[in-house]
Design an enzyme around this catalytic site. Structure first.
Site, PDB file in Angstrom:
ATOM      1  N   ASP A 166      37.835  41.364  49.626  1.00 57.28           N
ATOM      2  CA  ASP A 166      39.259  41.537  49.945  1.00 57.28           C
ATOM      3  C   ASP A 166      39.290  42.627  51.025  1.00 57.28           C
ATOM      4  O   ASP A 166      38.259  42.856  51.694  1.00 57.28           O
ATOM      5  CB  ASP A 166      40.058  41.934  48.689  1.00 57.28           C
ATOM      6  CG  ASP A 166      41.568  41.894  48.903  1.00 57.28           C
ATOM      7  OD1 ASP A 166      42.138  40.795  48.928  1.00 57.28           O
ATOM      8  OD2 ASP A 166      42.199  42.967  49.057  1.00 57.28           O
ATOM      9  N   LYS A 203      41.276  40.765  39.516  1.00 58.22           N
ATOM     10  CA  LYS A 203      41.203  41.520  40.779  1.00 58.22           C
ATOM     11  C   LYS A 203      40.556  42.856  40.482  1.00 58.22           C
ATOM     12  O   LYS A 203      40.620  43.336  39.335  1.00 58.22           O
ATOM     13  CB  LYS A 203      42.609  41.744  41.332  1.00 58.22           C
ATOM     14  CG  LYS A 203      42.644  42.111  42.787  1.00 58.22           C
ATOM     15  CD  LYS A 203      42.529  40.901  43.699  1.00 58.22           C
ATOM     16  CE  LYS A 203      42.327  41.293  45.139  1.00 58.22           C
ATOM     17  NZ  LYS A 203      42.408  40.132  46.040  1.00 58.22           N
TER      18      LYS A 203
END
Ligand code: NDP
Length: 454
Positions: free
Chosen positions: A174, A134
């Site tokens: 995201d 991430k």
């Protein structure tokens, strides 16, 4: 939990968590995500001692590496700005690191570590060969011009490109990173490397993107809910649903609910919630898409335009519903919200967002034995279609919309099935938290055992 064996397991969980907290001070979101997994996985490892002997969970809670760097850029007024960016490469045991990039002023290392950690389990559940990672930056795209966002993305990629690659690490979008940002990031990567490679997913259709990727997280969350309902002999038709957020995940959750005969009656953003008891129909949804994706406006404008109630500063969980879809951000649903939902007759929750329910809320859902699909299972459709985008990029083909949607639907069925295998109880109740944590753990753990001590 009072037998000697259970006491030993409980003590082991507390010892393990004490070490995690000491090693990662101040990282509350990361502690929260690890604690939830530890409660499922440590009891499981008592029955499978190889994982304890090889210290798999200890190794799995330590990221492979974290890259932190400065991103300098210039705003439209000529002011110099300096933001901070990260890429957390968490675990690549079953494939290249894969996970989104988040641009939001609240981004910090704890949040990205919790997201990267959860991603490892989620990606494993999809059955595709993807490790977990991430990244993101504390840059706030809100209120910035397209050119400012472009300059930020170009500057960020000027460092990030050294650390990613089709076989190394493949970021996606995201919160705050959508089609526009992915386009700017990919454009800069291509310029720096002189290579047209599938190093990002969520790309535009003109440059290697996959059909259904934009819709995949929201659609997949609704497919997961449909599976949970089917398992209980119920269905989506006629259900009234609360949805939070009004970004990518929320919009396509609302769309798929409409396709399958259910109705969303709320949407929200960080300013508040709109409550439309008549339901958000296709025309209203098209209006929200334009509001959020083109005009980049606030959800309160919906209430003014369509003449419905606006709840400033409130989240949707006060509105009675059959099903709830938290689709905005972490810890947006607490114990009190969960009690309100249950008291108002909610029978199921599927998380489009990552860790939107805090630990108290999860306990309330589990005690009430309502269907509760945690994000790492319910929202895995997004990364699953990212995996399918990678497959199409490497084989230089493009599947049709129906082909990708069919594969997404099948993957969500398979994830649900794994949850039932690892989380099903004799009375028919499925603990989807245990199911997804253990289901996601086993494949990664077996790979780590196979590699020896690395
Ligand atoms: P977007 O940026 O498209 O939308 C985010 C939405 O959530 C916006 O409505 C935003 O409101 C709201 N929001 C964000 N932060 C907060 C906050 N602190 N308080 C209240 N509302 C907030 O993001 P996505 O839809 O892509 O992501 C939503 C969630 O889904 C995240 O948890 C993400 O990690 C998760 N997810 C996303 C995937 C994807 O494919 N995009 C895949 C899997 C999970 P505002 O505009 O006012 O900030």
């Amino acid at each position: 939990m009072s037998s000697p064996a259970n006491n030993e397991i409980r003590q082991e969980i507390e010892r393990f968590m004490a070490k995690v907290i000491k090693r990662n001070p101040g990282e509350s979101e990361f502690h929260q995500a690890v604690r939830e997994v530890a409660h499922s996985v440590i009891p499981f490892t008592f029955d499978h001692p190889v994982y304890r002997k090889e210290k798999i969970l200890e190794r799995l809670t330590e990221p492979d590496r974290i890259i932190i760097f400065r991103v300098s850029w210039e705003d439209d007024e000529g002011n110099v700005r300096a933001d901070r960016a990260w890429r957390v490469q968490f675990n690549n045991s079953i494939g290249p690191y894969k996970g989104g990039l988040r641009f939001h002023p609240t981004v910090n290392q704890s949040i990205l570590k919790f997201l990267g950690f959860e991603q490892v389990f989620k990606n494993s559940l999809t059955t595709l060969p993807m490790g977990g990672g991430k990244g993101g930056a504390n840059f706030d795209p809100k209120g910035k011009s397209d050119r400012e966002v472009m300059r930020f993305c170009q500057s960020m990629m000027t460092e990030l490109y050294r650390h990613i690659g089709a076989r190394t690490d493949v970021p996606a979008g995201d919160i705050g990173v959508g089609a526009r940002e992915i386009g700017y990031l990919f454009g800069q990567y291509k310029r720096l490397r002189n290579e047209f490679d599938g190093i990002l997913t969520g790309k535009g259709l003109a440059f290697g993107g996959s059909l259904i990727r934009t819709e995949a997280t929201g659609y997949g969350t609704v497919y997961f809910m449909e599976n949970m309902l089917k398992h209980r002999g119920d269905g989506l038709k006629g259900k009234k649903c609360t949805v939070s957020g009004s970004g990518n995940v929320a919009i396509y959750t609302i769309e798929k609910l409409l396709d399958l005969g259910a109705t969303a009656i709320t949407a929200s953003d960080s300013g508040g919630t709109i409550h439309d008891p008549n339901g958000i129909d296709r025309e209203k949804l098209a209006w929200i898409k334009e509001l959020k994706e083109v005009r980049r406006g606030r959800i309160s404008e919906y209430a003014e335009h369509f003449g419905c109630e606006y709840l400033p500063g409130k989240r949707p969980w006060v509105v009675p519903c059959d099903l709830a879809f938290p689709s905005a951000t972490q810890n947006e649903l607490d114990g009190e919200d969960a009690r309100t939902l249950v008291d108002n007759g909610c029978i199921g929750v599927a998380e489009g967002a990552n860790m939107p329910s805090d630990a108290d809320a999860v306990s309330v859902f589990q005690e009430a034995k309502i269907m509760y699909g945690p994000g790492k299972a319910a929202n895995a459709g997004g990364v699953a279609v990212s995996g399918l985008e990678q497959s199409q990029n490497s084989s230089r083909i493009a599947w049709t919309r129906d082909e990708v949607d069919g594969k997404l639907n099948k993957i969500m069925d398979d994830i649900h099935e794994q949850c039932v295998i690892y989380g099903g109880a004799d009375d028919g109740y499925v603990d989807y938290v245990n199911g997804s944590n253990i289901g996601g753990f086993v494949k990664v753990a077996n790979a780590m055992v196979g590699y020896g001590i690395v």
